[in-house]
Design a protein around this motif. Structure first.
Motif, PDB file in Angstrom:
ATOM      1  N   ASP A 252       0.824  -1.216   0.000  1.00  0.00           N
ATOM      2  CA  ASP A 252       0.000   0.000   0.000  1.00  0.00           C
ATOM      3  C   ASP A 252       0.855   1.261   0.000  1.00  0.00           C
ATOM      4  OD1 ASP A 252      -3.041  -0.871   0.651  1.00  0.00           O
ATOM      5  OD2 ASP A 252      -1.635  -2.222   1.613  1.00  0.00           O
ATOM      6  N   ALA A 253       2.091   1.145   0.447  1.00  0.00           N
ATOM      7  CA  ALA A 253       2.990   2.303   0.446  1.00  0.00           C
ATOM      8  C   ALA A 253       3.336   2.763  -0.957  1.00  0.00           C
ATOM      9  CB  ALA A 253       4.269   1.976   1.216  1.00  0.00           C
ATOM     10  N   MET A 254       2.969   1.980  -1.973  1.00  0.00           N
ATOM     11  CA  MET A 254       3.237   2.362  -3.360  1.00  0.00           C
ATOM     12  C   MET A 254       2.367   3.521  -3.834  1.00  0.00           C
ATOM     13  SD  MET A 254       5.663   0.393  -4.175  1.00  0.00           S
ATOM     14  CE  MET A 254       6.098   0.676  -2.470  1.00  0.00           C
ATOM     15  N   GLU A 255       1.431   3.965  -2.988  1.00  0.00           N
ATOM     16  CA  GLU A 255       0.592   5.105  -3.358  1.00  0.00           C
ATOM     17  C   GLU A 255       1.354   6.420  -3.306  1.00  0.00           C
ATOM     18  OE1 GLU A 255      -2.292   4.859  -4.642  1.00  0.00           O
ATOM     19  OE2 GLU A 255      -2.417   2.698  -4.353  1.00  0.00           O
ATOM     20  N   GLY A 256       2.523   6.421  -2.716  1.00  0.00           N
ATOM     21  CA  GLY A 256       3.354   7.616  -2.730  1.00  0.00           C
ATOM     22  C   GLY A 256       4.033   7.785  -4.075  1.00  0.00           C
ATOM     23  N   PRO A 257       4.710   8.910  -4.314  1.00  0.00           N
ATOM     24  CA  PRO A 257       5.443   9.097  -5.566  1.00  0.00           C
ATOM     25  C   PRO A 257       6.484   8.002  -5.770  1.00  0.00           C
ATOM     26  CG  PRO A 257       5.272  11.165  -4.358  1.00  0.00           C
ATOM     27  CD  PRO A 257       4.782  10.094  -3.432  1.00  0.00           C
ATOM     28  N   THR A 258       6.748   7.666  -7.013  1.00  0.00           N
ATOM     29  CA  THR A 258       7.674   6.582  -7.328  1.00  0.00           C
ATOM     30  C   THR A 258       9.080   6.809  -6.776  1.00  0.00           C
ATOM     31  OG1 THR A 258       6.405   6.114  -9.321  1.00  0.00           O
ATOM     32  CG2 THR A 258       8.607   5.191  -9.196  1.00  0.00           C
ATOM     33  N   PRO A 259       9.644   8.030  -6.795  1.00  0.00           N
ATOM     34  CA  PRO A 259      10.953   8.208  -6.151  1.00  0.00           C
ATOM     35  C   PRO A 259      10.955   7.818  -4.683  1.00  0.00           C
ATOM     36  CG  PRO A 259      10.438  10.099  -7.528  1.00  0.00           C
ATOM     37  CD  PRO A 259       9.202   9.260  -7.485  1.00  0.00           C
ATOM     38  N   ILE A 260       9.844   8.047  -3.990  1.00  0.00           N
ATOM     39  CA  ILE A 260       9.751   7.635  -2.597  1.00  0.00           C
ATOM     40  C   ILE A 260       9.756   6.123  -2.487  1.00  0.00           C
ATOM     41  CG2 ILE A 260       8.222   7.630  -0.592  1.00  0.00           C
ATOM     42  CD1 ILE A 260       9.828  10.168  -1.102  1.00  0.00           C
ATOM     43  N   SER A 261       9.050   5.466  -3.387  1.00  0.00           N
ATOM     44  CA  SER A 261       9.056   4.001  -3.391  1.00  0.00           C
ATOM     45  C   SER A 261      10.474   3.479  -3.571  1.00  0.00           C
ATOM     46  CB  SER A 261       8.144   3.484  -4.505  1.00  0.00           C
ATOM     47  OG  SER A 261       6.831   3.967  -4.353  1.00  0.00           O
ATOM     48  N   ALA A 262      11.218   4.100  -4.482  1.00  0.00           N
ATOM     49  CA  ALA A 262      12.601   3.672  -4.706  1.00  0.00           C
ATOM     50  C   ALA A 262      13.454   3.873  -3.466  1.00  0.00           C
ATOM     51  CB  ALA A 262      13.188   4.439  -5.887  1.00  0.00           C
ATOM     52  N   LEU A 263      13.305   5.009  -2.798  1.00  0.00           N
ATOM     53  CA  LEU A 263      14.129   5.298  -1.632  1.00  0.00           C
ATOM     54  C   LEU A 263      13.745   4.414  -0.454  1.00  0.00           C
ATOM     55  CD1 LEU A 263      16.410   7.259  -0.876  1.00  0.00           C
ATOM     56  CD2 LEU A 263      14.695   8.758   0.114  1.00  0.00           C
ATOM     57  N   ILE A 264      12.450   4.220  -0.216  1.00  0.00           N
ATOM     58  CA  ILE A 264      12.001   3.390   0.902  1.00  0.00           C
ATOM     59  C   ILE A 264      12.432   1.943   0.704  1.00  0.00           C
ATOM     60  CG2 ILE A 264       9.931   2.376   1.940  1.00  0.00           C
ATOM     61  CD1 ILE A 264       8.593   5.055   1.758  1.00  0.00           C
TER      62      ILE A 264
END
Length: 745
Positions: A252-264
């Motif tokens: 569900d955390a994929m709802e953030g911007p894609t750069p955030i997904s990459a960093l997380i």
């Protein structure tokens, strides 16, 4: 060297001025701050680059001198209590510093272009800089309570970044889910910290390990209580690193911007749990039950993450479950005692997964501008296809990241995953078989994502007059090669208007051929609806995004060389072992010799063979669908014949439903946990309202009616009052003496 280490404490605070200055600027000078927003992005990148330079310098000194430095100063001093702050620079810290800063820089550069038109541009960079500060402070902390402070700051930043687009209900729910799930783990982590302080009397790692080992060796502590305390510490790490059963927040955390997904998923939030277990490794390794428990949870996470990724339609959710599975591999290595191998896979996976997420972001960014696509459809794998023709560089980057994650030599993840699989055979044959089989599943679902995204034809289909589905979109080359295509200017404009009106536009494309540079002719045919540019085809991302992908490709190609552990007479590139030598010598006094080239090749056959089996199955199930109608009919007829005998269709349906519905784990939590809490709340509310409030309100009503009845007895005559007083007094004395003589005799 002492001079460099003495000023290492400033590393976490280097990116901190950015969120402070952005906040003050937006408060006092909003217009000027917004007009100069690109300057803030440049400063964020510059400050994090300074952190990376300092981290590399510290790491070089770690490699050359095998030096561990710790500096502590007292904050609160009492007779029976002393609370200290400090920082610890050791091999684990230096590895994490380089990982966080390098991936963070690339993500910041990528984000400058990816979010260039977003209204929350400045807010994003403020969150990102504070996120980097929190994670850097966490990895250099010298005690548990200091880690917990930065641990909570990391959780707060992840909450803000996952819910960055908070106006979308899905994103708001996702950040709340991540926050609540991690609070469960953080509560266990806090209890573990407090219980260990009660046992040992110190938060410092050095005191914690020494005193704890002495207590265990002399049998001066209850082993069951110690196991409980260690489990509480691991619960915090399991929540942060998405280990079963606290993994539900990750997709569900994929709802953030894609750069955030990459960093997380690469270097921050999920790496925090791995870092904590690695930091407390001497504590966990002293108790065999904890080691076995970590390995057991890890092997469940490995298999569960791989199976849940098999049928995901969202490209980012598929990668999210892949992260969950790979983090399970790292936890398995730690549980087996393979400290070096776990950190090696943490490094290789971080760069590979960052490449995959940023590559998926390039795809999503392009799909959102294609005619007929909306943001909620731009991540759907079913609606993609054929992007290799339109986005060749992104395709190459995503393919290399996929091959690396699958474990194809000589890419980065091959070297680390192969070591984990080999160590698992020595630890437990059952765990080894599961891990080996899951490596094949990894290859299958990763190539499924790749094939659905980049192979075949683009899946926005238009019907021509023959009734066949074809795509009118050209294969656009970056280098402007001529293509033959069928587009009419007037019909195109009419089509776009009908698209904007949500009408059927299947029969409005006519065939008019022209042999000119397609990019020059089609690119001007752009219409703007609701301030959004709409193109007829996906297009390759901008140069800044491609530059970030190329940087990560270099890491994927060469970062595995730091951990190649062949015999020194063969290659001698095992920089990682020398880097970690202070920690490894303490944790593993008896190190096995590095294998020679022939032994390594024999061990690698097993891991590579299952990967090629998974890739072949993905090609078998997905590649023919995109080739020709004859092959498709052949596969369907073969599948029907095969399913009549072995019920393959039913098995596929069960597997698909299990994977697509996320293993029904969210359903279970909704029914039993959320539903159970609501039922308990309703019962408590009924008890409070009907019983507690009922007694109180009943006493008030009784008093009211009793007072109303008594007030009519008063006539204002004293003789009447005396009569009733004497009567009730006599009645009371009669009852009293009656009970008295009854009890006495």
């Amino acid at each position: 060297m002492e001079y460099t280490y003495q000023y290492a404490w400033i590393i976490p605070f280097v990116p901190l001025p950015i969120p402070v200055l952005i906040g003050v600027g937006l408060l006092l000078f909003p217009r000027a701050t917004k007009n100069l927003r690109r300057i803030w992005a440049f400063q964020s990148i510059l400050l994090l680059s300074i952190v990376m330079i300092m981290s590399i310098d510290l790491s070089i000194q770690q490699i050359n001198r095998t030096y561990i430095y710790q500096y502590i100063w007292s904050w609160v001093i009492n007779n029976n209590f002393s609370f200290e702050f400090g920082y610890l620079i050791d091999p684990l810290t230096s590895i994490m510093l380089i990982l966080i800063s390098s991936v963070g820089i690339i993500v910041l550069i990528y984000s400058d272009n990816y979010l260039s038109h977003d209204q929350g541009y400045l807010r994003f960079f403020a969150y990102m800089s504070f996120f980097s500060t929190s994670m850097l402070g966490l990895v250099i902390s010298s005690n548990l309570i200091q880690i917990y402070i930065f641990w909570e700051l990391v959780g707060m930043c992840s909450y803000l970044l996952i819910g960055f687009w908070f106006t979308r209900p899905v994103a708001a729910n996702a950040c709340q889910k991540a926050f609540v799930t991690n609070r469960v783990g953080d509560f266990g982590f806090l209890l573990g910290i407090l219980t260990f302080y009660w046992i040992i009397g110190s938060f410092e790692f050095q005191d914690l390990f020494e005193i704890f080992n002495n207590l265990i060796y002399n049998n001066e502590v209850n082993i069951l209580f110690v196991i409980l305390c260690a489990v509480l510490l691991f619960v915090g790490a399991a929540a942060k690193s998405a280990q079963f059963p606290l993994h539900v927040w990750l997709p569900d955390a994929m709802e953030g911007p894609t750069p955030i997904s990459a960093l997380i998923h690469a270097a921050t939030m999920v790496a925090a749990g791995i870092f904590l277990v690695a930091r407390l490794f001497p504590l966990f390794i002293a108790i065999s039950y904890i080691k076995n428990g970590i390995s057991f949870i890890a092997i469940i996470t490995i298999f569960l993450g791989a199976t849940l990724a098999l049928a995901q339609k969202d490209i980012k959710k598929g990668l999210a479950y892949s992260t969950m599975s790979q983090l399970g591999y790292i936890m398995l290595a730690i549980g087996m005692g393979s400290y070096r191998t776990a950190l090696f896979h943490l490094i290789t996976h971080a760069y590979s997964k960052a490449l995959l997420f940023l590559g998926s972001g390039s795809v999503i960014h392009s799909m959102e501008t294609v005619v007929g696509y909306s943001p909620d459809k731009s991540q759907n794998l079913v609606l993609m296809g054929g992007l290799r023709k339109h986005m060749p560089i992104t395709k190459i980057a995503f393919l290399l990241g996929t091959l690396s994650l699958c474990g194809i030599p000589p890419l980065a993840c091959f070297w680390s995953k192969d070591e984990i699989l080999n160590d698992s055979f020595l630890y437990s044959p059952i765990f080894a078989i599961i891990a080996w089989f899951t490596a094949g599943l990894t290859a299958f679902y990763m190539f499924r994502i790749y094939l659905l995204t980049f192979e075949s034809h683009f899946n926005v289909h238009f019907q021509n007059y023959s009734g066949k589905k074809t795509s009118p979109f050209a294969s656009i080359s970056l280098w402007g090669k001529d293509r033959l295509k069928t587009i009419n200017k007037s019909v195109l404009f009419e089509t776009l208007l009908r698209i904007n009106s949500n009408e059927n536009f299947s029969f409005y494309l006519k065939k008019i051929y022209y042999n000119e540079n397609l990019r020059k002719n089609v690119q001007p045919f752009i219409t703007i609806f609701a301030n959004k540019k709409i193109f007829l085809y996906p297009y390759e991302s901008d140069d800044i995004i491609l530059f970030c992908l190329l940087l990560l490709i270099l890491f994927v190609l060469f970062v595995g060389a730091i951990g190649i552990s062949f015999d020194q007479s063969v290659i001698g590139l095992d920089i990682l072992s020398k880097w970690l030598s202070p920690s490894i010598n303490i944790l593993h006094p008896n190190l096995k010799n590095s294998p020679n080239l022939s032994e390594f090749a024999q061990d690698a056959i097993f891991s590579v063979s299952i990967v090629y089996v998974g890739i072949s199955m993905a090609l078998f199930f997905y590649k023919p669908v995109y080739s020709s109608f004859q092959n498709l009919e052949l596969i369907n007829s073969f599948g029907k014949l095969f399913s009549k005998r072995l019920f393959v269709d039913k098995i596929k349906s069960v597997i698909y439903n299990w994977s697509y519905n996320c293993g029904y784990i969210d359903t279970f939590y909704t029914l039993f946990l959320t539903g159970g809490i609501r039922v308990l709340t309703e019962v408590t509310h009924f008890f409070d309202r009907r019983l507690i409030d009922g007694i109180t309100n009943g006493m008030g009503i009784i008093s009211f009616f009793l007072g109303e009845a008594i007030k009519y007895l008063g006539g204002g005559r004293i003789s009447s009052y005396l009569f009733f007083y004497s009567f009730y007094l006599s009645l009371f004395l009669f009852i009293f003496y009656l009970f008295y003589f009854y009890i006495l005799f």
